[in-house]
Design an enzyme around this catalytic site. Structure first.
Site, PDB file in Angstrom:
ATOM      1  N   THR A  63      -7.776 -13.147  -1.878  1.00 42.62           N
ATOM      2  CA  THR A  63      -7.412 -11.792  -1.489  1.00 42.62           C
ATOM      3  C   THR A  63      -5.902 -11.662  -1.315  1.00 42.62           C
ATOM      4  O   THR A  63      -5.145 -12.581  -1.658  1.00 42.62           O
ATOM      5  CB  THR A  63      -8.252 -11.325  -0.271  1.00 42.62           C
ATOM      6  OG1 THR A  63      -7.994  -9.939  -0.055  1.00 42.62           O
ATOM      7  CG2 THR A  63      -7.964 -12.119   0.985  1.00 42.62           C
ATOM      8  N   LYS A 120      -3.912 -12.339  -5.182  1.00 44.30           N
ATOM      9  CA  LYS A 120      -4.783 -11.951  -6.308  1.00 44.30           C
ATOM     10  C   LYS A 120      -4.113 -12.088  -7.677  1.00 44.30           C
ATOM     11  O   LYS A 120      -4.767 -12.368  -8.666  1.00 44.30           O
ATOM     12  CB  LYS A 120      -5.262 -10.512  -6.123  1.00 44.30           C
ATOM     13  CG  LYS A 120      -6.343 -10.358  -5.072  1.00 44.30           C
ATOM     14  CD  LYS A 120      -6.811  -8.908  -5.056  1.00 44.30           C
ATOM     15  CE  LYS A 120      -8.060  -8.744  -4.225  1.00 44.30           C
ATOM     16  NZ  LYS A 120      -8.636  -7.403  -4.391  1.00 44.30           N
ATOM     17  N   ASP A 154     -14.304  -6.747  -9.031  1.00 49.64           N
ATOM     18  CA  ASP A 154     -14.215  -5.366  -8.527  1.00 49.64           C
ATOM     19  C   ASP A 154     -14.689  -4.349  -9.564  1.00 49.64           C
ATOM     20  O   ASP A 154     -15.337  -3.360  -9.228  1.00 49.64           O
ATOM     21  CB  ASP A 154     -12.771  -5.020  -8.120  1.00 49.64           C
ATOM     22  CG  ASP A 154     -12.422  -5.546  -6.741  1.00 49.64           C
ATOM     23  OD1 ASP A 154     -13.350  -5.868  -5.963  1.00 49.64           O
ATOM     24  OD2 ASP A 154     -11.214  -5.641  -6.429  1.00 49.64           O
TER      25      ASP A 154
HETATM   26  P1  NAP Z   1      -2.312  -0.757  -3.615  1.00 50.22           P
HETATM   27  O1  NAP Z   1      -2.240  -1.643  -4.812  1.00 50.22           O
HETATM   28  O2  NAP Z   1      -1.338  -0.928  -2.504  1.00 50.22           O
HETATM   29  O3  NAP Z   1      -2.223   0.773  -4.155  1.00 50.22           O
HETATM   30  C1  NAP Z   1      -2.191   1.851  -3.247  1.00 50.22           C
HETATM   31  C2  NAP Z   1      -2.285   3.168  -4.013  1.00 50.22           C
HETATM   32  O4  NAP Z   1      -2.410   4.211  -3.046  1.00 50.22           O
HETATM   33  C3  NAP Z   1      -1.047   3.490  -4.852  1.00 50.22           C
HETATM   34  O5  NAP Z   1      -1.442   4.199  -6.005  1.00 50.22           O
HETATM   35  C4  NAP Z   1      -0.251   4.408  -3.895  1.00 50.22           C
HETATM   36  O6  NAP Z   1       0.615   5.312  -4.564  1.00 50.22           O
HETATM   37  C5  NAP Z   1      -1.372   5.180  -3.257  1.00 50.22           C
HETATM   38  N1  NAP Z   1      -1.045   5.762  -1.955  1.00 50.22           N
HETATM   39  C6  NAP Z   1      -0.790   5.109  -0.799  1.00 50.22           C
HETATM   40  N2  NAP Z   1      -0.572   5.989   0.199  1.00 50.22           N
HETATM   41  C7  NAP Z   1      -0.693   7.231  -0.352  1.00 50.22           C
HETATM   42  C8  NAP Z   1      -0.573   8.565   0.157  1.00 50.22           C
HETATM   43  N3  NAP Z   1      -0.298   8.802   1.459  1.00 50.22           N
HETATM   44  N4  NAP Z   1      -0.783   9.605  -0.679  1.00 50.22           N
HETATM   45  C9  NAP Z   1      -1.076   9.379  -1.983  1.00 50.22           C
HETATM   46  N5  NAP Z   1      -1.183   8.152  -2.535  1.00 50.22           N
HETATM   47  C10 NAP Z   1      -1.004   7.091  -1.723  1.00 50.22           C
HETATM   48  O7  NAP Z   1      -3.749  -0.841  -2.911  1.00 50.22           O
HETATM   49  P2  NAP Z   1      -5.138  -1.212  -3.618  1.00 50.22           P
HETATM   50  O8  NAP Z   1      -5.345  -2.679  -3.566  1.00 50.22           O
HETATM   51  O9  NAP Z   1      -5.188  -0.520  -4.930  1.00 50.22           O
HETATM   52  O10 NAP Z   1      -6.201  -0.584  -2.597  1.00 50.22           O
HETATM   53  C11 NAP Z   1      -6.354   0.818  -2.485  1.00 50.22           C
HETATM   54  C12 NAP Z   1      -7.587   1.169  -1.654  1.00 50.22           C
HETATM   55  O11 NAP Z   1      -8.758   0.704  -2.302  1.00 50.22           O
HETATM   56  C13 NAP Z   1      -7.612   0.541  -0.253  1.00 50.22           C
HETATM   57  O12 NAP Z   1      -8.055   1.552   0.647  1.00 50.22           O
HETATM   58  C14 NAP Z   1      -8.648  -0.563  -0.356  1.00 50.22           C
HETATM   59  O13 NAP Z   1      -9.325  -0.792   0.868  1.00 50.22           O
HETATM   60  C15 NAP Z   1      -9.613   0.050  -1.367  1.00 50.22           C
HETATM   61  N6  NAP Z   1     -10.411  -0.969  -2.079  1.00 50.22           N
HETATM   62  C16 NAP Z   1     -11.759  -0.923  -1.972  1.00 50.22           C
HETATM   63  C17 NAP Z   1     -12.536  -1.863  -2.633  1.00 50.22           C
HETATM   64  C18 NAP Z   1     -14.037  -1.833  -2.499  1.00 50.22           C
HETATM   65  O14 NAP Z   1     -14.667  -2.832  -2.825  1.00 50.22           O
HETATM   66  N7  NAP Z   1     -14.622  -0.754  -2.062  1.00 50.22           N
HETATM   67  C19 NAP Z   1     -11.933  -2.849  -3.430  1.00 50.22           C
HETATM   68  C20 NAP Z   1     -10.528  -2.864  -3.548  1.00 50.22           C
HETATM   69  C21 NAP Z   1      -9.787  -1.903  -2.854  1.00 50.22           C
HETATM   70  P3  NAP Z   1       2.133   4.868  -4.963  1.00 50.22           P
HETATM   71  O15 NAP Z   1       2.007   4.090  -6.229  1.00 50.22           O
HETATM   72  O16 NAP Z   1       2.832   6.155  -5.125  1.00 50.22           O
HETATM   73  O17 NAP Z   1       2.645   4.034  -3.811  1.00 50.22           O
END
Ligand code: NAP
Length: 262
Positions: free
Chosen positions: A43, A47, A84
């Site tokens: 994690t 990753k 995922d």
């Molecule tokens: P990440 O790589 O840090 O990407 C975050 C994304 O969110 C980016 O596109 C970012 O935009 C956007 N963002 C953050 N704050 C924002 C705001 N206030 N308004 C609009 N856009 C915003 O994170 P990640 O690993 O992709 O994870 C994202 C989410 O997915 C998390 O909540 C995580 O818990 C969830 N997730 C769930 C699973 C599951 O199994 N259900 C698996 C993986 C992840 P910018 O590019 O502009 O910064």
């Protein structure tokens, strides 16, 4: 959820956390292999870097550019998967969401989770895939990669009301992969007026179980799905990779829900 599954099947296995510093990741992976560990989940923040120590990549991991599951195979090689994407698809199927084949979908966000979700949607035949992100360059880059590497028609747009509104009327599925709306973070800024059936809405966030986006979508009559199913299924797929045994998905889900809502 893995330990609950091992117990239910009477397997003498255990799943335990190991905090590993970034600069010791290679040592840790070599060590796991040396002592006969069967597999690990990887994690944040490992990753992407874990891919360096992998001999064989599972189907989606290369496009996603990250692994979340390593399997130490009997021939001494290390297999790296990203479960995922398949987890997301399994959750959509389980919830009997409408097919996305040949249909336009909109993905909010362009981070790590978005890469898995678009890979899954591409695999399910969705087309075109519209990626809306706060930092529009990241959305455009991901859309270009989808087109160049997977041959999928895709487009990157800014995560702004007018831009999203312009595409949403032809869209069957909207998926939020941004972290906005997660517990402890401000909600996603999104005009609920844009949400209306037959649009189905999925938010891959699992804490809280119902984000503001999902609540607004449900209130307006859209089908909704949270991130619990994706989380369960990505784990269940890892379980099967390690054990070769069909995972007891409901037992895993129950253990996960108990952990999320103690
Ligand atoms: P990440 O790589 O840090 O990407 C975050 C994304 O969110 C980016 O596109 C970012 O935009 C956007 N963002 C953050 N704050 C924002 C705001 N206030 N308004 C609009 N856009 C915003 O994170 P990640 O690993 O992709 O994870 C994202 C989410 O997915 C998390 O909540 C995580 O818990 C969830 N997730 C769930 C699973 C599951 O199994 N259900 C698996 C993986 C992840 P910018 O590019 O502009 O910064």
């Amino acid at each position: 959820m893995h330990n609950a599954a091992f117990r239910a099947l009477g397997l003498n296995w255990v799943y335990v956390p190991f905090p590993v510093r970034a600069e010791r990741l290679g040592d840790a992976i070599r060590g796991f292999r040396a002592i006969g560990v069967r597999g690990v989940n990887v994690t944040v923040p490992h990753k992407r870097s874990a891919m360096e120590w992998v001999d064989l990549l599972g189907p989606e991991a290369e496009f996603i550019g990250a692994v979340n599951t390593l399997t130490f195979q009997s021939d001494g090689t290390v297999r790296g998967d990203n479960t995922d994407a398949r987890g997301f698809l399994a959750a959509l199927q389980e919830a009997e969401f409408p097919s996305v084949e040949g249909q336009q979908v909109v993905v909010l966000g362009a981070g790590g989770a978005a890469r898995a979700v678009v890979a899954a949607l591409a695999q399910a035949g969705a087309q075109p895939i519209v990626i809306a992100n706060r930092t529009v360059e990241k959305a455009e880059q991901l859309a270009e990669e989808l087109q160049a590497r997977l041959g999928i028609k895709a487009m990157g747009i800014p995560l702004l009301e007018a831009a999203v509104q312009a595409v949403l009327h032809e869209t069957v599925l909207l998926v939020n992969t941004t972290s906005a709306g997660m517990e402890g973070k401000p909600p996603l800024e999104f005009n609920p007026e844009l949400l209306r059936p037959p649009l189905a809405v999925c938010d891959i966030i699992y804490t809280p179980p119902e984000t503001e986006l999902l609540r607004a979508a449900a209130a307006r009559g859209c089908r909704t799905l949270n991130g619990v199913g994706m989380l369960v299924h990505q784990g269940a797929i890892a379980f099967e990779l390690w054990t070769g045994i069909a995972p007891p998905v409901e037992i895993m889900r129950e253990a996960l829900l108990n952990a999320l809502n103690p």
